[in-house]
Design an enzyme around this catalytic site. Structure first.
Site, PDB file in Angstrom:
ATOM      1  N   GLU A  15      -5.917  19.839  70.728  1.00  0.00           N
ATOM      2  CA  GLU A  15      -4.754  19.273  70.026  1.00  0.00           C
ATOM      3  C   GLU A  15      -3.470  20.034  70.281  1.00  0.00           C
ATOM      4  OE1 GLU A  15      -7.682  19.419  68.642  1.00  0.00           O
ATOM      5  OE2 GLU A  15      -8.112  17.411  67.877  1.00  0.00           O
ATOM      6  N   HIS A  72     -11.477  16.521  56.233  1.00  0.00           N
ATOM      7  CA  HIS A  72     -11.232  15.237  56.895  1.00  0.00           C
ATOM      8  C   HIS A  72     -10.688  14.193  55.930  1.00  0.00           C
ATOM      9  CE1 HIS A  72     -14.013  17.178  59.727  1.00  0.00           C
ATOM     10  NE2 HIS A  72     -13.452  16.427  60.652  1.00  0.00           N
TER      11      HIS A  72
END
Lengths: 324, 426, 323
Positions: A60, A129
């Site tokens: 990322e 998450h």
């Protein structure tokens, strides 16, 4: 008009923009062959090939920085960050690179890139998450931050984001992907920076984002039965804020409740509250109420998770407190 | 007076409910403090209930076998002192002040600061509602918009309440803001106005000044006293009220007629007046625009009132928005208008000032400041010619007869300077 | 484009190295006189890397730089005057005084740009290479970075992706032995970082960074490789900085004699000596004098230039309407 799922509306937006402009390309984890873990990018690799729809390694930090400079040098990349919880990995590229260059380099470059991600709880995905880190990105000057709450806005705002010459952070919600809604036919491009009044009311203004817009609408139904008419405003763009819409609504109802799924302390709602105070203080008949996720990690087991997340009940309570 | 006999957590024992087992005294029996008058039982043990005072057992509330929660009343003892809750404070006074005035003392004492929402404050300021007289129904007693609007609806009813007349016997309506400062500043309004005319100015005075606004007789919420046809008579009524408030020393700010009253009050010696700030005071010359006074006093419609109000300011355009409506709301009473028209006739016969306050001005020994608008059409500024040299005069350009509304910051500043120049308390 | 620079090319490289050195020395003097703002990271001693590596690039090629990028700026063709004006915070600087010495950019010359975040230039160049590849341009992106940056996560991520996607990017590692005050032997698990290239599936090249001609050759080859679509190269150029990590450096962490040892291998006299037989002393002196004068004039002009006036930045505003 067609009735589409939110994910389908996003897919359409990407497809249309990639057809329209060969400079648009996509990168992200699992977006190509698999079509994305939420199927937003399904079939796009098949149509546009592996150069324009790239499956990436799990990187990322570098990918976000690469997206920034690719956007500076002639193409319009759209990066998918799988979970908003991974935004912290992107923050250097956003706060130290993307957001500063247009200003620091005195307008020498434009950065037409889009970072798409999804956040939010309620799916039992656990503390790492399920977050909504809207405040992290909305805090950074030089970025636009957008959060569509409907399939129509998902399509219209994504097209607008891709066409925008500035970096746009596009916040989707995991529980909205399956939502169905009417999407206008034809070239449907929404306006970034404009809020929408989804329900008019005279007693209290509720400013909500993303999935919380729907919880706010539910709350409005319950409140109506008690004689409290709530005005529900879908902000749609978190930055830049549609200030005139916000002020007009507060001047009309004299009460404000702000709802955002991020944490309450130092959260996005805190900024909205301050903005309302700055610009509509004398219209307020009560302090601004904030509704957000309780200030703690988001737990897994259903009763625990539901207790922590904001919902229609807490929104309605906040409205009742405001008008008390 | 009946004293309750209640169940408490006696002896530190944890109890959640008790059962009455026995009464040891009957209704009508004499009891002494500490006597066991009943026995109650908990899950654990029996406890005695003692009389809290001497007296007669007047009532048994819980019978034998009844189960009671902690804090419940078992019975009542008459302690023989008679009822304390009858007779309102103003018992023998012939003047019966309106309920707002009776309630006001509690608020004055209780609050240094009014808690009201920003919206409520905005509406109150626009409509001339005094927030210290408004009851708040919001959370924690906060005043909300609905409370201000209720006060506005109820205000005319208050004005219409029968206000008996009587020379010197009526207490005038006052409003105190008590924050700091040992010698308060008394504010005396002008003809056909009331203490609300000072609202905007008071907000600018700062926390170290304590203030008391007075409604003159027949104005605002004060009673319509008889024989008030001179500044001296008006001053006596004001002095009597202030003395009854426990005041002996003060500063005075007076506007127009209130300025003349201020001078009369200082001259009378009834109180020690430490300084005077006079805004276009009456009594310094013969001319006065009597037509405006009568017009104001008699106006029954917003259109006519608005026209006369325009004359008070430098230009009609200087009249603040909503001012006429606010004033009209406070003048909705025929009796008040009749009284004021008659008063104007006495004070200002044939459109002339029937009194001369120059000697009183010259005799005043403390700091005195005049503030006068150069565009004053009611009392022309030329009346300031030939004043004694110790009198400070502030001529303000483009201001009419209402400097406290047209230039509140300036007036607030000058009041502060005048008050401070009188020095510390002696 | 050739893999070896002509004499004219070398003379131009020499001239630019003199420009850079004189610029650094002048900045040092100004700093001591209190006329500069914030720390400045001089590159004295490293000029051959930046100048040699950029000598064969065109304006349509991109480079990303570091906080120690003055040689990179000049090598890529930026005007010394506007660089100096930017360093002095003037309105006439490349970035109107907004960026400062570490983040200079000139988009017209493909220098986008300096970066004060260690390692950030590595994914930056990789991303530019993505655009080059996607649009089918005949260009490359080159990232100049240091041995400290080679340890960052983004370095590993970028090199992996660049090799995986065969991107037209050149990774030029200016190994100056130190990451701030700590010697690279305490920062790196291997002495020669170019060995990692194999781990990324790309060629690794180790060169003497103080030999401008060698730098030129290695980079030219990597550029050709990239343009052929064969992907990235990692070039490690050993060099040394004479003047500390920045003007804030208080010294004391370099062993005695180390600086002197490297000064003996100063790239500028080295190239000068190599050119003398081809070009002659007189010509070299003239070029030197002209270079120094250009820098002196640049400073004189920049110091006289106005400071910028402040203006808000519309794209940063929090509201969609001006309040």
């Amino acid at each position: 008009m067609a009735k589409l799922r939110y994910a389908e509306a996003l897919n359409q937006a990407l497809r249309e923009e990639m057809e329209r402009d060969p400079a648009v390309w996509l990168l992200g984890e699992d977006i190509g062959v698999y079509g994305g873990v939420f199927k937003v990018t399904r079939d796009l690799m098949e149509t546009f090939g592996e150069e324009r729809v790239r499956d990436t390694p799990i990187s990322e930090q570098a990918l976000t920085a690469m997206t920034v400079t690719a956007a500076m040098t002639g193409t319009r990349p759209v990066l998918e960050i799988m979970y908003a919880d991974f935004l912290p990995l992107t923050i250097d590229a956003l706060a130290n690179q993307a957001s500063i260059y247009n200003y620091i380099w005195a307008g020498q470059v434009e950065l037409p890139f889009v970072l798409r991600t999804q956040g939010g709880g309620g799916a039992g995905a656990g503390a790492q998450h399920s977050k909504s880190l809207d405040a992290f990105v909305a805090h950074i000057p030089g970025l636009k931050v957008v959060a569509p709450a409907s399939p129509a806005d998902a399509k219209g705002l994504l097209k607008a984001a891709i066409r925008d010459p500035h970096p746009v952070i596009f916040l989707e919600h995991k529980l909205l992907y399956n939502m169905r809604g009417e999407v206008p036919d034809g070239e449907h491009v929404a306006e970034i920076g404009r809020a929408a009044i989804l329900r008019e009311g005279r007693d209290v203004s509720v400013f909500a984002t993303s999935r919380m817009v729907h919880e706010a609408l539910k709350a409005a139904e319950a409140l109506s039965a008690e004689g409290i008419e709530a005005e529900i405003v879908d902000l749609r763009t978190l930055r830049p804020l549609d200030l005139s819409a916000i002020v007009a609504s507060v001047e009309k109802t004299n009460h404000a409740v702000v709802v955002n799924e991020g944490w309450t302390f130092c959260g996005y709602g805190a900024e909205l509250s301050a903005t309302i105070m700055d610009h509509a203080f004398d219209a307020l008949d009560a302090p601004v109420e904030r509704v957000g996720t309780l200030d703690m990690p988001i737990p897994y087991s259903e009763p625990l998770e539901m207790a922590v997340l904001p919902d229609a009940g807490r929104i309605a309570d906040a409205c009742r407190r405001a008008v008390a | 007076m009946a004293r309750d006999v209640t169940i408490t957590g006696a002896g530190g024992e944890y109890m959640d409910s008790v059962t009455v087992v026995e009464w040891c005294a009957g209704v009508g029996d004499t009891v002494r403090a500490g006597d066991t008058i009943a026995v109650v039982e908990t899950a654990k043990a029996a406890s005695d209930v003692e009389a809290p005072c001497d007296g007669t057992l007047a009532e048994i509330v819980a019978d034998v076998g009844d189960e009671l929660e902690i804090g419940a009343v078992l019975g009542r003892i008459d302690d023989g002192t008679g009822d304390a809750e009858e007779a309102p404070a103003a018992s023998a006074a012939p003047a019966d002040p309106p309920p707002e005035a009776a309630a006001a003392p509690d608020r004055r004492v209780r609050e240094g600061r009014v808690v009201a929402s920003p919206l409520a404050r905005r509406i109150a300021a626009q409509e001339g509602v005094d927030l210290t007289t408004v009851e708040g129904t919001g959370p924690r007693g906060r005043i909300k918009r609905r409370d201000v609007e209720r006060a506005l609806r109820e205000a005319p009813a208050v004005a219409r309440q029968a206000v008996p007349e009587g020379r010197g016997a009526g207490r005038l309506f006052v409003q105190t803001r008590q924050e700091g400062g040992p010698d308060p500043v008394v504010f005396l309004h002008g003809f056909a106005a009331d203490l609300a005319v000072w609202n905007g100015l008071l907000a600018k005075l700062g926390p170290s000044v304590s203030t008391i606004g007075v409604d003159l007789p027949g104005h605002g919420r004060s009673p319509r006293l008889k024989a008030m046809g001179s500044p001296a008579a008006l001053a006596d009524a004001v002095a009597e009220t202030l003395l009854a408030e426990g005041m002996s020393r003060c500063h005075i700010v007076g506007h127009s007629l209130g300025g003349a009253v201020a001078l009369a009050l200082a001259d009378s010696g009834a109180l020690a007046v430490r300084s005077l700030t006079l805004l276009a005071p009456a009594g310094l010359g013969p001319e006065i625009d009597g037509a405006v006074l009568q017009g104001l006093a008699r106006a029954t419609r917003i259109e006519s009132l608005g026209a006369w109000l325009g004359a008070l300011f430098a230009t009609p355009a200087s009249v603040p928005e909503g001012y006429a409506q606010a004033v009209m709301r406070r003048r909705g009473d025929d009796a008040l208008r009749d009284y004021q028209a008659a008063l104007a006739g006495e004070l200002f016969p044939d459109g002339t000032q029937g009194f001369d306050m120059r000697p009183a001005l010259e005799r005043f020994a403390g700091p005195v400041r005049l503030i006068w608008g150069e565009s004053d059409r009611i009392l022309p500024i030329r009346q300031t010619r030939g004043l004694a040299p110790h009198v400070a005069l502030h001529r303000v350009a483009q201001v009419g007869h209402m400097p406290q509304i047209e230039r509140p910051d300036l007036v607030a500043r000058l009041i502060g300077e005048t008050v401070r120049s009188a020095g510390g308390p002696r | 484009m050739r893999n070896a620079p002509s004499v004219d090319d070398q003379l131009e490289m020499f001239r630019k190295m003199v420009v850079v050195r004189h610029m650094e020395e002048t900045l040092g003097e100004l700093h001591k006189a209190g006329k500069t703002r914030g720390p400045i990271h001089r590159c004295d001693g490293q000029e051959a890397v930046g100048i040699g590596a950029t000598a064969m690039l065109a304006d349509t090629d991109y480079i990303t730089s570091t906080h120690r990028g003055h040689a990179h700026y000049i090598g890529k063709g930026l005007d010394p005057y506007r660089v100096v004006a930017e360093i002095l915070g003037r309105e006439t600087g490349y970035c109107e005084g907004r960026a400062g010495h570490m983040i200079v950019a000139d988009a017209a010359r493909g220098m986008i740009g300096g970066n004060a975040i260690v390692g950030a230039g590595i994914p930056a160049a990789t991303g530019m290479a993505c655009s080059i590849r996607l649009t089918g341009r005949d260009a490359v992106a080159m990232c100049l970075f240091g041995d400290g940056a080679a340890q960052t996560g983004i370095c590993h991520e970028s090199m992996n992706i660049a090799s995986l996607w065969k991107l037209p990017v050149i990774f030029l590692l200016e190994h100056n032995q130190y990451g701030l005050t700590v010697h690279s032997s305490r920062q790196s698990s291997v002495e020669d970082l170019s060995v990692r290239a194999e781990g990324y599936g790309m060629p690794g090249v180790l060169i003497d960074g103080n030999d401008a001609v060698a730098v030129y050759g290695a980079v030219a080859e990597a550029v050709a490789r990239a343009k052929r679509g064969e992907g990235p190269t990692l070039i490690e150029a050993k060099t040394y900085r004479f003047d500390g990590f920045s003007t804030s450096d208080m010294g004391g962490y370099q062993p005695d004699g180390e600086i002197a040892e490297w000064r003996a291998r100063d790239p500028i006299p080295r190239l000068r000596a190599a050119l003398e037989s081809h070009v002659g002393e007189e010509r070299l002196s003239a070029v030197e004098a002209e270079a120094r004068k250009e820098v002196d004039d640049a400073f004189a002009q920049a110091l006289a230039d106005p400071l910028p006036g402040f203006a808000a930045h519309p794209a940063s505003r929090p509201y969609s309407e001006v309040s």
